[in-house]
Design an enzyme around this catalytic site. Structure first.
Site, PDB file in Angstrom:
ATOM      1  CG  HIS A 269      -1.881  -1.171   1.223  1.00 58.49           C
ATOM      2  ND1 HIS A 269      -2.679  -1.557   0.171  1.00 58.49           N
ATOM      3  CD2 HIS A 269      -2.090  -2.097   2.203  1.00 58.49           C
ATOM      4  CE1 HIS A 269      -3.335  -2.650   0.486  1.00 58.49           C
ATOM      5  NE2 HIS A 269      -2.994  -3.008   1.714  1.00 58.49           N
ATOM      6  CG  ASP A 320      -5.304  -6.267   0.016  1.00 61.94           C
ATOM      7  OD1 ASP A 320      -5.346  -7.118   0.918  1.00 61.94           O
ATOM      8  OD2 ASP A 320      -5.215  -5.054   0.254  1.00 61.94           O
TER       9      ASP A 320
END
Length: 452
Positions: A269, A320
């Site tokens: 991220h 993810d």
């Protein structure tokens, strides 16, 4: 057994070539001939690409896709989504995990991912007690990879605390928890679980700066050796604020100052960085692990892509939460997020006349290969992990070279993927995994018991 695949056009390390014959033996590329006319013994395809690495997956979350899309009594955020996730895990055991992970891996292969980095933190039984084999859940992940055929980089997750500064974990985190000694045992058992998988890689992952203290990080870095190290970082504004309150530094700023971050590391991220952090991260050679579909779904924010690109930063993409699995969609949304904030187009293309699709694919391929520790690509000696595109798809007709990547990523999407090979074995034909029906049926059998 030797097989020969012939592509009318293929993306090789030095660019596109026509009439490419790839010879495969024992799962590896033994020869690549360009400008080679097709022969009757070849298996013929139109467009060939190397497979992509999916650098960040929580496979079990595939089973809760769509379950967190109801508004709560207060403002919804990552933190309220996390509570839904904790509840979803209450009944999940090894059999359920294997069924869900196998479906996720089938869908990854069908969209062009040929290796996955499984950021695996669901270690213990529903009461939070370690299984007799501490890596029993890791073995379920390995079995799902074996069944689907995807290449596996397993990243067992170290999770010990519930907040910065070693705060006590909460009840929802009980299934994740280890100290350094028990984590080392888990990782040893995980290595055995991976033993039958070809090309498997074992790394590790401190979950986040919330879940691992500075002392923990030092022990984990030593434990990793030269293998991949992945970490969640700077995903949420609240995380940044909490890190500042604890340390006086922002998460990426603190990590770069206190850990030997290099090309082994993948910072997942890294959404909320100041300009100085962005340049500093790029200079380390570490990979920024970006998950645009999940980051949009969770309302995380947007990664500073243009600034990172100007600093020659390395990045890749992952699925993810697996709320939607589609390699081309991850790349498309990465560019589209920048377009929406910058109010421009083709922002990540490399200079005037550059193909945005080619820039996205090339960067994601490189970042995935580096961060997952599995050398790949259309090179002699590498595993034969390949994709073919459907040349008759309306969005690919009449295209050549980089225009094929533009057509696939921005228009055709997953429907543009025809076949996928993993170590030379064709696991996807006509866009469909060969074991899809069996794996979907098992998924259907286990899921109702998890969401009832």
């Amino acid at each position: 057994m030797v097989q020969r695949l012939h592509f009318a056009s293929a993306l090789c390390p030095d660019g596109w070539h026509n009439d490419v014959r790839i010879t495969v033996g024992e799962g590896r590329i033994t020869a690549i001939d360009t400008g080679a006319p097709p022969s009757p013994d070849d298996e013929h395809h139109a467009i060939g690409l190397p497979g992509l690495g999916n650098l960040h997956s929580h496979a079990f979350q595939r089973g809760m896709a769509g379950l967190a899309e109801r508004r709560g009594t207060s403002d919804d955020s990552f933190w309220t989504w996390r509570e839904v996730m904790y509840r979803f895990l209450e009944r999940m055991g090894p059999d359920e995990l294997r069924a869900i992970a196998a479906l996720a891996y089938v869908e990854m292969l069908e969209t062009g991912f040929t290796r996955v980095g499984e950021f695996h933190y669901l270690h213990h039984d529903p009461a939070g007690t370690a299984y007799a084999d501490p890596a029993e859940m890791s073995a379920a992940i390995a079995a799902a990879a074996d069944e689907s055929g995807i290449a596996m980089t397993l990243l067992p997750v170290f999770y010990a605390h519930g907040g910065f500064g070693g705060q006590a974990p909460n009840e929802g985190q009980r299934r994740f928890l280890n100290d350094l000694d028990s984590f080392a045992r888990l990782r040893d058992h995980a290595a055995r679980a991976l033993g039958a998988l070809p090309d498997a890689v074992l790394g590790l992952a401190p979950h986040s700066l919330r879940a691992a203290t500075p002392e923990d990080l030092r022990g984990l870095e030593a434990m990793a050796g030269q293998n991949p190290i992945h970490i969640h970082i700077a995903e949420q504004v609240r995380e940044v604020d909490d890190c500042l309150a604890w340390s006086g530094a922002r998460p990426v700023e603190w990590l770069l100052a206190n850990a030997p971050v290099d090309a082994r590391w993948c910072l997942v991220h890294a959404t909320h960085m100041m300009e100085q952090e962005t340049r500093a991260l790029a200079a380390t050679g570490a990979v920024a692990g970006l998950c645009p579909i999940t980051e949009a779904n969770l309302g995380d924010g947007l990664f500073p892509a243009e600034d990172f690109a100007r600093a020659n930063g390395r990045w890749g993409v992952g699925s993810d939460s697996n709320v939607m699995i589609d390699a081309s969609e991850e790349l498309r949304l990465y560019e589209y997020g920048q377009r929406l904030t910058r109010r421009g187009r083709n922002l990540l293309a490399q200079g005037p006349g550059g193909s945005t699709g080619a820039a996205l694919f090339g960067a994601a391929f490189d970042g995935g290969a580096v961060s997952l520790g599995g050398a790949t690509g259309l090179r002699v000696g590498q595993a034969a992990d390949l994709i073919s595109l459907e040349s008759n798809h309306p969005c690919l007709i009449g295209r050549n070279g980089d225009a094929l990547l533009d057509g696939w990523i921005f228009a055709a999407g997953r429907a543009g993927v025809d076949c996928v090979w993993r170590r030379g074995a064709k696991v996807v034909s006509g866009g469909r995994h060969h074991a899809r029906d069996t794996i979907v049926n098992r998924y259907r059998a286990v899921l109702p018991g998890l969401i009832a």
